[in-house]
Design a protein around this motif. Structure first.
Motif, PDB file in Angstrom:
ATOM      1  N   LEU A   1      25.925   0.646 -17.947  1.00 19.57           N
ATOM      2  CA  LEU A   1      25.695  -0.242 -19.084  1.00 19.57           C
ATOM      3  C   LEU A   1      25.389   0.586 -20.325  1.00 19.57           C
ATOM      4  CD1 LEU A   1      25.166  -3.176 -20.108  1.00 19.57           C
ATOM      5  CD2 LEU A   1      22.780  -2.796 -19.576  1.00 19.57           C
ATOM      6  N   ARG A   2      26.247   0.475 -21.360  1.00 21.30           N
ATOM      7  CA  ARG A   2      26.069   1.272 -22.573  1.00 21.30           C
ATOM      8  C   ARG A   2      25.683   0.413 -23.764  1.00 21.30           C
ATOM      9  NH1 ARG A   2      25.728   5.955 -20.388  1.00 21.30           N
ATOM     10  NH2 ARG A   2      26.151   6.987 -22.358  1.00 21.30           N
ATOM     11  N   ALA A   3      26.100  -0.853 -23.740  1.00 16.77           N
ATOM     12  CA  ALA A   3      25.798  -1.724 -24.879  1.00 16.77           C
ATOM     13  C   ALA A   3      25.752  -3.155 -24.396  1.00 16.77           C
ATOM     14  CB  ALA A   3      26.874  -1.584 -25.946  1.00 16.77           C
ATOM     15  N   ILE A   4      24.879  -3.922 -25.006  1.00 13.37           N
ATOM     16  CA  ILE A   4      24.744  -5.312 -24.592  1.00 13.37           C
ATOM     17  C   ILE A   4      24.493  -6.153 -25.837  1.00 13.37           C
ATOM     18  CG2 ILE A   4      22.282  -4.959 -24.021  1.00 13.37           C
ATOM     19  CD1 ILE A   4      22.668  -6.902 -21.695  1.00 13.37           C
ATOM     20  N   ARG A   5      25.140  -7.320 -25.879  1.00 13.85           N
ATOM     21  CA  ARG A   5      24.928  -8.179 -27.048  1.00 13.85           C
ATOM     22  C   ARG A   5      23.586  -8.881 -26.884  1.00 13.85           C
ATOM     23  NH1 ARG A   5      29.041 -11.719 -29.656  1.00 13.85           N
ATOM     24  NH2 ARG A   5      30.186 -11.526 -27.721  1.00 13.85           N
ATOM     25  N   ALA A   6      22.626  -8.497 -27.729  1.00 10.18           N
ATOM     26  CA  ALA A   6      21.287  -9.085 -27.619  1.00 10.18           C
ATOM     27  C   ALA A   6      20.603  -8.992 -28.964  1.00 10.18           C
ATOM     28  CB  ALA A   6      20.460  -8.330 -26.585  1.00 10.18           C
ATOM     29  N   SER A   7      19.669  -9.907 -29.210  1.00 10.39           N
ATOM     30  CA  SER A   7      18.853  -9.814 -30.417  1.00 10.39           C
ATOM     31  C   SER A   7      17.605  -9.030 -30.059  1.00 10.39           C
ATOM     32  CB  SER A   7      18.385 -11.187 -30.875  1.00 10.39           C
ATOM     33  OG  SER A   7      19.419 -11.932 -31.251  1.00 10.39           O
TER      34      SER A   7
ATOM     35  N   ARG B   1      26.937   8.020 -15.608  1.00 11.64           N
ATOM     36  CA  ARG B   1      26.801   8.726 -16.895  1.00 11.64           C
ATOM     37  C   ARG B   1      25.320   8.815 -17.218  1.00 11.64           C
ATOM     38  NH1 ARG B   1      30.477   5.801 -21.226  1.00 11.64           N
ATOM     39  NH2 ARG B   1      30.093   7.683 -22.437  1.00 11.64           N
ATOM     40  N   ARG B   2      24.969   9.619 -18.201  1.00 13.28           N
ATOM     41  CA  ARG B   2      23.567   9.698 -18.636  1.00 13.28           C
ATOM     42  C   ARG B   2      23.145   8.335 -19.180  1.00 13.28           C
ATOM     43  NH1 ARG B   2      20.593  14.405 -19.470  1.00 13.28           N
ATOM     44  NH2 ARG B   2      19.056  13.516 -20.864  1.00 13.28           N
ATOM     45  N   PRO B   3      21.955   7.815 -18.792  1.00 16.10           N
ATOM     46  CA  PRO B   3      21.555   6.501 -19.307  1.00 16.10           C
ATOM     47  C   PRO B   3      21.411   6.523 -20.824  1.00 16.10           C
ATOM     48  CG  PRO B   3      20.075   7.236 -17.571  1.00 16.10           C
ATOM     49  CD  PRO B   3      20.960   8.387 -17.886  1.00 16.10           C
ATOM     50  N   HIS B   4      22.158   5.673 -21.458  1.00 13.34           N
ATOM     51  CA  HIS B   4      22.020   5.517 -22.904  1.00 13.34           C
ATOM     52  C   HIS B   4      22.639   4.174 -23.244  1.00 13.34           C
ATOM     53  CE1 HIS B   4      21.735   6.495 -27.121  1.00 13.34           C
ATOM     54  NE2 HIS B   4      22.895   5.879 -27.241  1.00 13.34           N
TER      55      HIS B   4
ATOM     56  N   VAL C   1      35.534   0.960 -25.441  1.00  9.16           N
ATOM     57  CA  VAL C   1      35.352   2.415 -25.497  1.00  9.16           C
ATOM     58  C   VAL C   1      34.254   2.915 -24.548  1.00  9.16           C
ATOM     59  CG1 VAL C   1      34.676   4.308 -27.046  1.00  9.16           C
ATOM     60  CG2 VAL C   1      36.232   2.538 -27.834  1.00  9.16           C
ATOM     61  N   SER C   2      33.147   2.181 -24.489  1.00  2.97           N
ATOM     62  CA  SER C   2      32.011   2.689 -23.703  1.00  2.97           C
ATOM     63  C   SER C   2      31.996   2.159 -22.273  1.00  2.97           C
ATOM     64  CB  SER C   2      30.691   2.298 -24.363  1.00  2.97           C
ATOM     65  OG  SER C   2      30.679   2.689 -25.699  1.00  2.97           O
ATOM     66  N   HIS C   3      32.667   1.042 -22.023  1.00  2.00           N
ATOM     67  CA  HIS C   3      32.645   0.497 -20.663  1.00  2.00           C
ATOM     68  C   HIS C   3      33.994   0.685 -19.944  1.00  2.00           C
ATOM     69  CE1 HIS C   3      29.126  -2.174 -22.103  1.00  2.00           C
ATOM     70  NE2 HIS C   3      28.649  -1.214 -21.358  1.00  2.00           N
TER      71      HIS C   3
END
Ligand SMILES: CCCCCCCCCCCCCCCCCCCCCCCCCC(=O)SCCNC(=O)CCNC(=O)[C@H](O)C(C)(C)COP(=O)(O)OP(=O)(O)OC[C@H]1O[C@@H](n2cnc3c(N)ncnc32)[C@H](O)[C@@H]1OP(=O)(O)O
Ligand SMILES: NC(=O)C1=CN([C@@H]2O[C@H](COP(=O)(O)OP(=O)(O)OC[C@H]3O[C@@H](n4cnc5c(N)ncnc54)[C@H](OP(=O)(O)O)[C@@H]3O)[C@@H](O)[C@H]2O)C=CC1
Length: 498
Positions: free
Chosen positions: A262-268, A336-339, A355-357
Motif C-alpha cells: 500500500l503506497r497511497a490511499i484516498r483519505a482525508s 517494498r519499503r513501507p512508505h 504508478v505506485s501499485h
C-alpha cells in the motif's frame, strides 16, 4: 467487590458470533472476571473441516486465553458449544439443545453478523435481519431471560452526519424485506438493492440498520439494549495490548502498508478516525448486560461505543504513527519499503494506483514469470485496490455520535467496576495504542517472531538499494534515449560534462 463480575456469577449466558473477533474477547473477559458463571452456550457451525469441538478447543488453547486458563482451569467445562447455523430455520438446533437453551438462558449477547461490505443483499438480510428476528422469537420463550444485548454498529446510520442514541427508521419495513426475499429471485434482488439501500454505502450498514428496527419492533416485554461500536481495533489493555486476529477494517491496511504494497490511499487526513479498542467494546457490553438486567430501563437503550467525541484522533495522525512504528518494528517479507501517504485528489489517486501499485506489481510478476514461478502480485494488488475502494467511504468523512447513555452508564458504575470494566476512552493514549496495535498485528496476526527484526531491517536495506539501483538504471536509460532524440538535451549534457 465488582457488582458486574458478581452479577454474571451462576448465570447461563448465550452468545452468538462467539468464534468471531468480538465474541472471543467477550468469552475471555467473562471467564476471567466471573469464573463462577454457570455456563456459556455458544452457537457455532462446523467450518473449514473443523468440528465444533475443534473450533472451541482452538479458541480456548489460543494465546488470547492464556490468563483465563490460569484463573479458570476448568474453562472448557464452562463453554458448551451448540451446533447451529443462523441461516437455517430454528438455526438448525436439535430439539434437546433448543429445550435446554429456552429453559436455562439468563442473558443473550447477539454478536453474529456478516460484516462483509459487499455481501449479497439476500445473505446480509438473512444473517443481519432474519436471524436477529428469529433469535428475538427464541428469547421471548425464555422464562429466565434477564437481558438481550444486540451488537450493532455505529455506522448503521452512516447516511447521517450527527447520530443520536435512537433508532432511525428505514424507508421500507424490515418485515416486508424479509417476506420479499422469499419470493424475489437473485436477479430482482440485484436490481432492487440500490433502490432499497438509498444512501447507505453497502449491504452491511443497511442490513445492520434494518436489524436495529427489527429489535425495536419485536422487543415485546424483553429487556433489550443495543450497542453501536465504531471501527473496532486491537485490544488496548486486556488481556494484553495489541491483540488482533483478522484482516478487517484497518488491520488489512496496516499489513498492506507494512509489507510495502500500500503506497497511497484516498483519505482525508483531518477526518476523525473513530477507532475503538475491542476490549473497550466488551467492557461496555458486559456493563450494559448488567445494567439492563438489574435496572430494567423502561425503553430500549442504545449505547454508542465511539471515541471521536471524547478523545478524537484523525487519520493523518494515525497514519504517521503507523509508519513511524514500522521504522522500529518492521514486518518480515516486505515487497517494498513501507512508505504510504494520503491523497485527496482523484487524478492523483489514479496516477498513484497506476504508478505506485499496478506497475511494480506487473514488474514483479514479469520477474516471477521469467524465473519460472507463478505470477501472483497483480491479482493481490487488484484485491487490495478493491478493498481500499470499499473502505474509502469511511476514511473520507467524519461523524458525530452522541454518547449520553454511555456516559450515564459510566457514572452508574462503582469505582471498582469503572476500573475492571473500563470503557472510558478518554484515558486512551493514541500514540501508545497505535504502536501496540502495529506490534500486535506483527505478533498475533502475522505470527512473526520479534527475534526476526534485525533480519527484517536488513531486508528493507536491501530493498532500498534495489530501489536506488532501479532508479539509477531507469534514469540513465531515459537520459540516453533523450540525448539521442533531443538537441537541447545533448547541449545540456555537453555543458555538464564540460
Ligand atoms: C499524513 C500522512 C500519513 C500517511 C499515512 C499512510 C497510511 C499508512 C497506514 C495505514 C493504516 C491507517 C489507515 C487505515 C485505514 C483503514 C480504514 C478502515 C475503515 C473501516 C471502516 C469500517 C466501518 C464499519 C465497521 C463495522 O461495523 S464491521 C467491520 C468491518 N468490516 C470489514 O472491515 C469487512 C471488510 N471486508 C470485506 O468486506 C471483504 O473482505 C472485501 C473487502 C469485500 C474483500 O472481499 P474478497 O475480495 O472476496 O476477499 P475475501 O474473501 O474477504 O478475502 C480474500 C483474501 O483477502 C484477505 N483480506 C480480506 N480483507 C482484507 C483486507 N481488509 N486487507 C487485506 N486483505 C484482506 C483475506 O484474508 C483473504 O486472504 P486469503 O484467505 O485468500 O489468503
Ligand atoms: N469488527 C468491527 O469493526 C465491528 C463489528 N461490529 C459488530 O460486532 C459484531 C461482531 O463482529 P466481528 O466479531 O468483528 O465479526 P466476525 O466476522 O469476526 O464474526 C462474526 C461471527 O458471526 C458468526 N456467524 C456468521 N454467520 C453465521 C452463521 N450462519 N451461523 C452461525 N454463526 C455465524 C461467525 O461464525 P464463523 O466463525 O463460523 O464464521 C463469527 O463467529 C457484529 O454484529 C458486527 O456488526 C460493529 C462495529 C465494528
Amino acid at each position: 467487590m465488582s457488582m458486574i463480575a458478581a452479577f454474571y456469577g451462576g448465570k447461563s449466558i448465550l452468545i452468538t458470533g462467539a468464534t468471531g473477533f468480538l465474541g472471543k474477547v467477550l468469552i475471555e473477559k467473562l471467564c476471567r472476571t466471573s469464573p463462577d458463571l454457570k455456563v456459556i452456550y455458544i452457537l457455532v457451525r462446523p467450518k473449514a473441516g473443523h468440528t465444533l469441538q475443534q473450533r472451541v478447543s482452538q479458541i480456548i488453547n489460543s494465546k488470547l486465553f492464556e490468563k483465563v486458563r490460569e484463573v479458570c482451569p476448568n474453562v472448557h467445562e464452562k463453554i458448551r458449544a451448540i451446533s447451529a447455523d443462523l441461516n437455517q430455520n430454528d438455526f438448525a438446533i436439535s430439539k434437546e439443545d433448543m429445550q435446554e437453551l429456552l429453559s436455562c438462558t439468563n442473558i443473550i449477547f447477539h454478536c453474529a453478523a456478516t460484516v462483509r461490505f459487499d455481501d449479497h443483499l439476500r445473505h446480509a438480510v438473512q444473517l443481519n435481519v432474519t436471524a436477529t428476528q428469529q433469535l428475538l422469537f427464541m428469547a421471548s420463550q425464555m422464562p429466565k431471560l434477564e437481558a438481550f444485548i444486540h451488537i450493532s454498529t455505529a455506522f448503521s446510520n452512516c447516511n447521517l452526519k450527527h447520530i443520536d442514541e435512537v433508532i432511525y427508521p428505514c424507508s421500507v419495513e424490515p418485515k416486508k424485506i424479509i417476506d420479499s426475499m422469499e419470493w424475489w429471485d437473485d436477479a430482482i434482488v440485484d436490481e432492487i438493492a440500490p433502490k432499497l439501500m438509498g444512501d447507505w454505502p453497502n449491504t452491511y450498514t443497511y442490513t445492520k440498520a434494518l436489524g436495529e428496527m427489527v429489535v425495536q419492533q419485536e422487543s415485546g416485554n424483553l429487556n433489550i439494549a443495543i450497542i453501536r461500536p465504531s471501527i473496532v481495533g486491537a485490544t488496548w489493555q486486556e488481556p494484553f495490548p495489541g491483540w488482533v486476529d483478522n484482516l478487517n477494517g484497518p488491520n488489512g491496511m496496516i499489513v498492506a502498508a507494512g509489507r510495502g504494497f500500500l503506497r497511497a490511499i484516498r483519505a482525508s487526513p483531518l477526518a476523525v478516525a473513530d477507532l475503538i479498542p475491542v476490549d473497550t467494546v466488551i467492557n461496555l457490553t458486559l456493563a450494559v448486560g448488567w445494567y439492563t438486567a438489574v435496572h430494567r430501563p423502561k425503553s430500549t437503550l442504545i449505547y454508542h461505543c465511539t471515541s471521536g467525541n471524547l478523545n478524537p484522533c484523525n487519520w493523518g495522525k494515525m497514519g504517521c504513527q503507523v509508519l513511524s512504528t514500522f521504522e522500529k518494528i518492521p514486518f518480515e517479507k516486505a515487497f517494498r519499503r513501507p512508505h504510504a501517504d494520503f491523497t485527496a485528489n482523484t487524478i492523483t489517486v489514479h496516477y498513484r494506483n497506476a504508478v505506485s501499485h499496478r506497475a511494480p506489481a506487473m514488474i514483479y510478476d514479469i520477474y516471477l514469470w521469467l524465473t519460472g514461478r507463478k505470477p501472483r502480485m497483480t491479482k493481490l494488488m487488484n484485491r487490495l485496490l478493491r478493498t481500499i475502494s470499499m473502505l474509502e467511504y469511511f476514511i473520507n468523512r467524519s461523524w458525530e455520535w452522541s454518547t449520553y447513555n454511555t456516559e450515564m452508564l459510566m457514572s452508574e458504575l462503582s469505582p471498582e467496576d469503572q476500573r475492571i470494566f473500563n470503557f472510558d476512552v478518554r484515558q486512551l493514549n493514541w500514540l501508545e495504542y497505535i504502536e501496540n496495535y502495529v506490534l500486535g498485528v506483527k505478533k498475533y496476526l502475522l505470527k512473526e517472531d520479534m527475534a526476526g527484526i534485525p533480519e527484517a531491517k536488513q531486508h528493507l536495506r536491501r530493498l532500498q538499494n534495489i530501489y536506488y539501483l532501479f532508479n539509477t538504471v531507469f534514469f540513465l536509460i531515459a537520459w540516453r534515449l533523450l540525448i539521442a532524440r533531443s538537441q537541447i538535451a545533448r547541449n545540456v549534457w555537453f555543458f555538464i560534462m564540460w
